[in-house]
Design a protein around this motif. Structure first.
Motif, PDB file in Angstrom:
ATOM      1  N   ASP A 122       0.900  -1.061  -0.005  1.00  0.00           N
ATOM      2  CA  ASP A 122      -0.004   0.088   0.059  1.00  0.00           C
ATOM      3  C   ASP A 122       0.784   1.131   0.019  1.00  0.00           C
ATOM      4  OD1 ASP A 122      -2.784  -0.995   0.230  1.00  0.00           O
ATOM      5  OD2 ASP A 122      -1.944  -1.953   1.867  1.00  0.00           O
ATOM      6  N   GLY A 123       2.310   1.266  -0.113  1.00  0.00           N
ATOM      7  CA  GLY A 123       2.827   2.251  -0.491  1.00  0.00           C
ATOM      8  C   GLY A 123       4.171   1.872  -1.128  1.00  0.00           C
ATOM      9  N   ALA A 124       4.544   2.757  -1.716  1.00  0.00           N
ATOM     10  CA  ALA A 124       5.860   2.388  -2.538  1.00  0.00           C
ATOM     11  C   ALA A 124       7.325   2.377  -1.980  1.00  0.00           C
ATOM     12  CB  ALA A 124       5.992   3.247  -3.928  1.00  0.00           C
ATOM     13  N   SER A 125       7.247   2.807  -0.792  1.00  0.00           N
ATOM     14  CA  SER A 125       8.405   2.856   0.130  1.00  0.00           C
ATOM     15  C   SER A 125       7.989   2.405   1.543  1.00  0.00           C
ATOM     16  CB  SER A 125       8.919   4.392   0.315  1.00  0.00           C
ATOM     17  OG  SER A 125       7.794   5.069   1.120  1.00  0.00           O
ATOM     18  N   ALA A 126       9.047   2.042   2.251  1.00  0.00           N
ATOM     19  CA  ALA A 126       8.739   1.223   3.557  1.00  0.00           C
ATOM     20  C   ALA A 126       8.218   2.279   4.459  1.00  0.00           C
ATOM     21  CB  ALA A 126      10.340   0.851   4.131  1.00  0.00           C
ATOM     22  N   GLU A 127       8.758   3.597   4.403  1.00  0.00           N
ATOM     23  CA  GLU A 127       7.836   4.533   5.464  1.00  0.00           C
ATOM     24  C   GLU A 127       6.384   4.553   5.143  1.00  0.00           C
ATOM     25  OE1 GLU A 127       8.172   9.312   6.524  1.00  0.00           O
ATOM     26  OE2 GLU A 127       9.059   8.370   4.657  1.00  0.00           O
ATOM     27  N   ALA A 128       5.970   4.673   3.658  1.00  0.00           N
ATOM     28  CA  ALA A 128       4.575   4.777   3.572  1.00  0.00           C
ATOM     29  C   ALA A 128       3.901   3.529   3.970  1.00  0.00           C
ATOM     30  CB  ALA A 128       4.179   5.163   2.293  1.00  0.00           C
ATOM     31  N   HIS A 129       4.363   2.253   3.221  1.00  0.00           N
ATOM     32  CA  HIS A 129       3.770   1.033   3.501  1.00  0.00           C
ATOM     33  C   HIS A 129       3.583   0.571   4.901  1.00  0.00           C
ATOM     34  CE1 HIS A 129       2.596  -3.319   2.654  1.00  0.00           C
ATOM     35  NE2 HIS A 129       3.398  -3.350   3.630  1.00  0.00           N
ATOM     36  N   ASP A 130       4.871   0.814   5.707  1.00  0.00           N
ATOM     37  CA  ASP A 130       4.735   0.273   7.095  1.00  0.00           C
ATOM     38  C   ASP A 130       4.049   1.040   8.150  1.00  0.00           C
ATOM     39  OD1 ASP A 130       6.505  -1.327   5.990  1.00  0.00           O
ATOM     40  OD2 ASP A 130       8.321  -0.802   7.318  1.00  0.00           O
ATOM     41  N   GLU A 131       3.607   2.379   7.736  1.00  0.00           N
ATOM     42  CA  GLU A 131       2.817   3.420   8.501  1.00  0.00           C
ATOM     43  C   GLU A 131       1.495   2.827   8.265  1.00  0.00           C
ATOM     44  OE1 GLU A 131       0.586   6.339  10.096  1.00  0.00           O
ATOM     45  OE2 GLU A 131       0.445   6.078   7.850  1.00  0.00           O
ATOM     46  N   PHE A 132       1.116   2.757   6.903  1.00  0.00           N
ATOM     47  CA  PHE A 132      -0.228   2.204   6.656  1.00  0.00           C
ATOM     48  C   PHE A 132      -0.522   0.925   7.306  1.00  0.00           C
ATOM     49  CE2 PHE A 132      -3.861   0.528   3.832  1.00  0.00           C
ATOM     50  CZ  PHE A 132      -4.527   1.672   3.816  1.00  0.00           C
ATOM     51  N   ARG A 133       0.341  -0.063   7.424  1.00  0.00           N
ATOM     52  CA  ARG A 133       0.239  -1.573   7.879  1.00  0.00           C
ATOM     53  C   ARG A 133       0.339  -1.533   9.320  1.00  0.00           C
ATOM     54  NH1 ARG A 133      -2.239  -5.152   4.704  1.00  0.00           N
ATOM     55  NH2 ARG A 133      -2.657  -4.357   2.855  1.00  0.00           N
ATOM     56  N   GLY A 134       1.157  -0.514   9.784  1.00  0.00           N
ATOM     57  CA  GLY A 134       1.183  -0.615  11.284  1.00  0.00           C
ATOM     58  C   GLY A 134       2.205  -1.423  11.595  1.00  0.00           C
ATOM     59  N   GLU A 135       3.292  -1.752  10.969  1.00  0.00           N
ATOM     60  CA  GLU A 135       4.147  -2.683  11.311  1.00  0.00           C
ATOM     61  C   GLU A 135       5.482  -2.378  10.624  1.00  0.00           C
ATOM     62  OE1 GLU A 135       5.747  -6.112  13.141  1.00  0.00           O
ATOM     63  OE2 GLU A 135       3.873  -5.236  13.685  1.00  0.00           O
ATOM     64  N   GLU A 169       0.591   7.502  -4.033  1.00  0.00           N
ATOM     65  CA  GLU A 169       1.480   6.357  -3.934  1.00  0.00           C
ATOM     66  C   GLU A 169       1.240   5.624  -5.374  1.00  0.00           C
ATOM     67  OE1 GLU A 169       4.106   5.355  -1.617  1.00  0.00           O
ATOM     68  OE2 GLU A 169       3.699   7.473  -0.905  1.00  0.00           O
ATOM     69  N   LEU A 170       0.087   5.851  -5.969  1.00  0.00           N
ATOM     70  CA  LEU A 170       0.005   4.930  -7.005  1.00  0.00           C
ATOM     71  C   LEU A 170       0.849   4.857  -8.312  1.00  0.00           C
ATOM     72  CD1 LEU A 170      -4.130   5.109  -7.332  1.00  0.00           C
ATOM     73  CD2 LEU A 170      -2.651   3.481  -6.031  1.00  0.00           C
ATOM     74  N   PRO A 171       1.304   6.064  -8.840  1.00  0.00           N
ATOM     75  CA  PRO A 171       2.341   5.692  -9.946  1.00  0.00           C
ATOM     76  C   PRO A 171       3.706   5.091  -9.434  1.00  0.00           C
ATOM     77  CG  PRO A 171       1.485   8.130  -9.579  1.00  0.00           C
ATOM     78  CD  PRO A 171       0.749   7.373  -8.397  1.00  0.00           C
ATOM     79  N   ASP A 172       4.132   5.350  -8.406  1.00  0.00           N
ATOM     80  CA  ASP A 172       5.163   4.595  -7.829  1.00  0.00           C
ATOM     81  C   ASP A 172       4.937   3.212  -7.574  1.00  0.00           C
ATOM     82  OD1 ASP A 172       6.893   6.968  -8.350  1.00  0.00           O
ATOM     83  OD2 ASP A 172       6.843   7.459  -6.084  1.00  0.00           O
ATOM     84  N   LEU A 173       3.743   2.923  -7.143  1.00  0.00           N
ATOM     85  CA  LEU A 173       3.432   1.576  -6.864  1.00  0.00           C
ATOM     86  C   LEU A 173       3.348   0.653  -8.091  1.00  0.00           C
ATOM     87  CD1 LEU A 173       0.889   1.934  -4.002  1.00  0.00           C
ATOM     88  CD2 LEU A 173       2.714   0.344  -3.932  1.00  0.00           C
ATOM     89  N   ALA A 174       2.719   1.598  -9.293  1.00  0.00           N
ATOM     90  CA  ALA A 174       2.482   0.706 -10.592  1.00  0.00           C
ATOM     91  C   ALA A 174       4.056   0.267 -11.011  1.00  0.00           C
ATOM     92  CB  ALA A 174       2.131   1.725 -11.551  1.00  0.00           C
ATOM     93  N   ASP A 175       5.136   1.118 -10.779  1.00  0.00           N
ATOM     94  CA  ASP A 175       6.499   0.850 -11.094  1.00  0.00           C
ATOM     95  C   ASP A 175       6.996  -0.289 -10.322  1.00  0.00           C
ATOM     96  OD1 ASP A 175       6.497   2.840 -12.799  1.00  0.00           O
ATOM     97  OD2 ASP A 175       7.508   4.174 -11.415  1.00  0.00           O
ATOM     98  N   LEU A 176       6.599  -0.257  -8.885  1.00  0.00           N
ATOM     99  CA  LEU A 176       7.218  -1.566  -8.077  1.00  0.00           C
ATOM    100  C   LEU A 176       6.519  -2.797  -8.584  1.00  0.00           C
ATOM    101  CD1 LEU A 176       8.454  -2.399  -5.785  1.00  0.00           C
ATOM    102  CD2 LEU A 176       6.722  -1.784  -4.515  1.00  0.00           C
ATOM    103  N   VAL A 177       5.183  -2.640  -8.803  1.00  0.00           N
ATOM    104  CA  VAL A 177       4.399  -3.868  -9.458  1.00  0.00           C
ATOM    105  C   VAL A 177       5.114  -4.466 -10.671  1.00  0.00           C
ATOM    106  CG1 VAL A 177       2.359  -4.712 -10.192  1.00  0.00           C
ATOM    107  CG2 VAL A 177       2.168  -3.275  -8.353  1.00  0.00           C
ATOM    108  N   GLU A 178       5.356  -3.650 -11.449  1.00  0.00           N
ATOM    109  CA  GLU A 178       6.091  -4.000 -12.778  1.00  0.00           C
ATOM    110  C   GLU A 178       7.542  -4.770 -12.411  1.00  0.00           C
ATOM    111  OE1 GLU A 178       6.352  -4.647 -16.508  1.00  0.00           O
ATOM    112  OE2 GLU A 178       5.343  -2.652 -16.215  1.00  0.00           O
TER     113      GLU A 178
END
Length: 373
Positions: A122-135, A169-178
């Motif tokens: 849910d985030g293209a970086s550790a900071e964004a994803h981990d904050e959203f996921r709470g871990e 985050e969506l544009p960078d997430l699309a890059d990560l999915v690729e």
């Protein structure tokens, strides 16, 4: 299995079994409002196997998703995957990004015959994803396991929640999915239940623009794109085709193979306690697998048969010329109105033949959007 090749009144395209609600994470959007400990009333291993045997009665290669909570909390998970494969089911898994998600467990699941691994990012970086996921560390661990799954030859799906917080985050997430080599990006548009009630959804007009952007991604990327709880993506795609716009042809994981699938129509959800819902985001039970066959519930329960008939839809959805390919999110309609047959408030489209009053917009259109053009 192609939905156009099956009768969705007879079998779902996908059946999700929430094997547990236990999970170490405290994700902001969690439908299950998960807790650390397992519920004592969960379906047992024996009951789970009986359920999988019944699911196999739908037909060959029935798609089953084991979800949670975190399915890895169950020590019989690999056994259940193996048993489902033996019954002829296409077994897939959506684990949480916890310390339990290791290369070793992925190897065990691969050996058991797992057909796909779906991981949430849910985030293209550790900071964004981990904050959203709470871990802390969830992002790093999830990405590492994603790469390992690809090395083991397990097709990878990435799931992402769309809300006000994750939109930038969506544009960078699309890059990560690729970069991860995923075959599918499943983009979930927030339904405010469970912990998700504290998050801000995007507004309806913005949702259409996000879907137009997702269509562009489906043309340009190597992975397929689908939406969850946002079937008006199909309306956006249909309008693009009607307008002569070049839209990528449907592949095994793209929109064309999911036309008309929505809660109760091609989709069913079994809770950790055995209750059968049209969707995990539409918590109205049609019965329990402890009392009645999942096949009978899906085919014959009043709730499921009502949801499958688009003539039962009310408001804008009932008048919409795209209701056959879309049908609106029945889960979101229920979350906002208490009626699963009402209009989906995330869709801004007003049908040409709709002559009733436009429903009051229950999603705040006035909020400041961090991804405004």
């Amino acid at each position: 299995m192609h939905p156009r090749d099956i009768d969705l009144s007879e079998r779902p395209f996908v059946l999700i079994w929430e094997v547990t609600q236990a999970c170490e994470l405290e994700c902001k959007h969690c439908r299950a409002d998960a807790r650390p400990d397992r519920h004592p009333g969960e379906l047992t291993t024996a009951e789970g196997k009986e359920l999988l045997s019944e699911v196999a009665e739908f037909g060959d290669d029935q798609l089953v998703v084991l979800s949670g909570g975190d399915p890895l909390v169950r020590d019989d998970l690999v056994e259940l995957v193996r048993y489902g494969v033996e019954q002829g089911l296409s077994m897939t898994l959506t684990p949480s990004g916890t310390d339990a998600l290791t290369p070793e467990i992925v190897d065990e699941l691969a050996d058991a015959g797992l057909r796909r691994l779906a991981l949430s990012v849910d985030g293209a970086s550790a900071e964004a994803h981990d904050e959203f996921r709470g871990e802390p560390g969830s992002f790093e661990g999830t990405v590492s396991v994603a790469r390992h799954a690809r090395e083991r030859g397990i097709p990878l799906q990435i799931n992402t929640t769309v809300c006000r917080e994750t939109l930038p985050e969506l544009p960078d997430l699309a890059d990560l999915v690729e970069d991860l080599g995923a075959v599918l990006w499943s983009v979930f548009f927030l339904v405010p239940i469970g912990r998700g009630q504290v998050l801000d959804p995007i507004d309806p007009e913005r949702s259409d623009r996000v879907m137009e952007w997702l269509l562009e991604q489906s043309r340009e990327r190597s992975f397929g794109v689908k939406t969850t709880e946002a079937p008006h993506y199909r309306r956006v795609a249909t309008q693009a085709r009607q307008g002569g716009e070049a839209v990528a042809p449907a592949t095994a994981d793209e929109i064309g193979r999911r036309t008309s699938i929505r809660a109760g129509n091609g989709f069913a959800f079994v809770s950790h306690l055995g209750e059968v819902y049209p969707s995990g985001f539409l918590p109205v039970s049609a019965g329990s697998v402890r009392d009645r066959s999942i096949v009978d519930i899906y085919r014959n329960s009043d709730l499921f048969t009502d949801l499958r008939d688009v003539e039962n839809l009310n408001g804008k959805c009932g008048a919409c010329e795209y209701r056959g390919v879309c049908g609106g999110s029945r889960s979101r309609a229920y979350a906002y109105t208490g009626d699963p047959l009402e209009s989906d408030p995330l869709c801004p489209y007003v049908p040409s033949e709709y002559d009733g009053p436009t429903p009051d917009q229950v999603i705040d259109r006035s909020m400041s959007n961090p991804a405004d053009d």
